[in-house]
Write an enzyme that holds these catalytic residues in place. Structure first.
Site, PDB file in Angstrom:
ATOM      1  N   SER A 165       0.832  -1.204   0.000  1.00  0.00           N
ATOM      2  CA  SER A 165       0.000   0.000   0.000  1.00  0.00           C
ATOM      3  C   SER A 165       0.859   1.243   0.000  1.00  0.00           C
ATOM      4  CB  SER A 165      -0.966   0.014   1.197  1.00  0.00           C
ATOM      5  OG  SER A 165      -1.121   1.279   1.776  1.00  0.00           O
TER       6      SER A 165
ATOM      7  N   TYR B 143      -1.381   0.230  10.999  1.00  0.00           N
ATOM      8  CA  TYR B 143      -1.326  -0.129   9.581  1.00  0.00           C
ATOM      9  C   TYR B 143      -0.093   0.482   8.922  1.00  0.00           C
ATOM     10  CZ  TYR B 143      -3.280  -1.070   4.903  1.00  0.00           C
ATOM     11  OH  TYR B 143      -3.493  -1.522   3.627  1.00  0.00           O
TER      12      TYR B 143
END
Length: 268
Positions: free
Chosen positions: A150, A163
């Site tokens: 990501s 995250y």
């Protein structure tokens, strides 16, 4: 296989199969990005193991692509013993670390248990899988480690401390793997998409609306895509296509890299 692939085959044209004879394992492979990666690798000839906590969904997709499934909770890293991993990754030439979850909260409100869960699933488990996969890859002189990290592996956003920390860590693990694996024919790379059209992102829209106190309809334009030059979500199949290329022999000199697919977000 997919309807489009079947239709092309019936018409007398079949997609080249550069991954024929290779075995791939995709974590979080039963839905979203993972499912797109599974289909992309299978269409190019790989035998794919669909690893997912959702047994039924993993079995269904494995049946669709002519592969196999592995029902596993990767967050339970204590259960990922050397024996379990040796059996699960036997003969795996291509490992795609994709499984992930999200929790959104300010740091002062972030539950330590959630922080540990995300790091276990998204950083410790990939390390254990890479560790188990490398001996076979080294022995055969071929291996592909592909980590779905990501844009949050290279950029930060508020309220996503766990995250962002896990994805940054996975980027680092990938680079170390590249340096160690180069002389053995093993490459290691990251694919770093922006927001992808998946159930995980759809849930984030709801969570972001609650955190910021705005309607869900405004989250994409006001929060998620403000930094992107291309104002749309990434399609899962786009990620699958890039992963398949990185898995091929055409990408043999690509290692230690992080391929952004974020609509220009990280260009700022």
């Amino acid at each position: 296989m997919t309807d489009a692939f079947e239709a092309a085959s019936i018409a007398g044209w079949e997609r080249p199969r550069p991954l024929a004879g290779r075995t791939a394992l995709v974590t979080g492979g039963a839905s979203g990005i993972g499912a797109a990666v599974v289909r992309s690798l299978a269409e190019r000839g790989a035998r794919v193991i669909v690893a997912d906590i959702d047994r039924a969904a993993a079995e269904a997709l494995a049946a669709e692509v002519g592969g196999s499934s592995w029902a596993v909770d990767l967050a339970d890293t204590h259960a990922l013993t050397d024996g379990v991993l040796a059996e699960a990754l036997a003969g795996v030439d291509i490992l795609v670390n994709n499984a992930g979850i999200q929790r959104i909260n300010p740091i002062q409100d972030f539950a330590p248990a959630d922080f540990r869960l995300i790091l276990a699933l998204m950083l410790e488990a990939p390390f254990l899988l890479v560790r188990a996969a490398l001996p076979h890859m080294y022995a055969t002189g071929f291996g592909r480690i592909i980590n779905i990290t990501s844009v949050h592996g290279i950029r930060a956003s508020p309220f996503k401390s766990a995250y962002v920390a896990a994805k940054h860590g996975l980027e680092g693990l990938s680079k170390v793997t590249a340096l160690e694996g180069g002389e053995h024919g093993v490459t290691s790379n990251c694919v770093s998409p922006g927001y992808v059209r998946t159930p995980l992102v759809e849930k984030q829209i709801v969570d972001q609306a609650a955190v910021h106190g705005i309607p869900e309809a405004e989250v994409l334009s006001s929060i998620m895509l403000t930094e992107s030059a291309i104002k749309r979500l990434v399609e899962p199949a786009e990620v699958g296509s890039l992963v398949a290329w990185l898995a091929s022999t055409d990408a043999a000199m690509v290692t230690g890299a992080s391929y952004t697919m974020d609509g220009g977000w990280s260009a700022r």
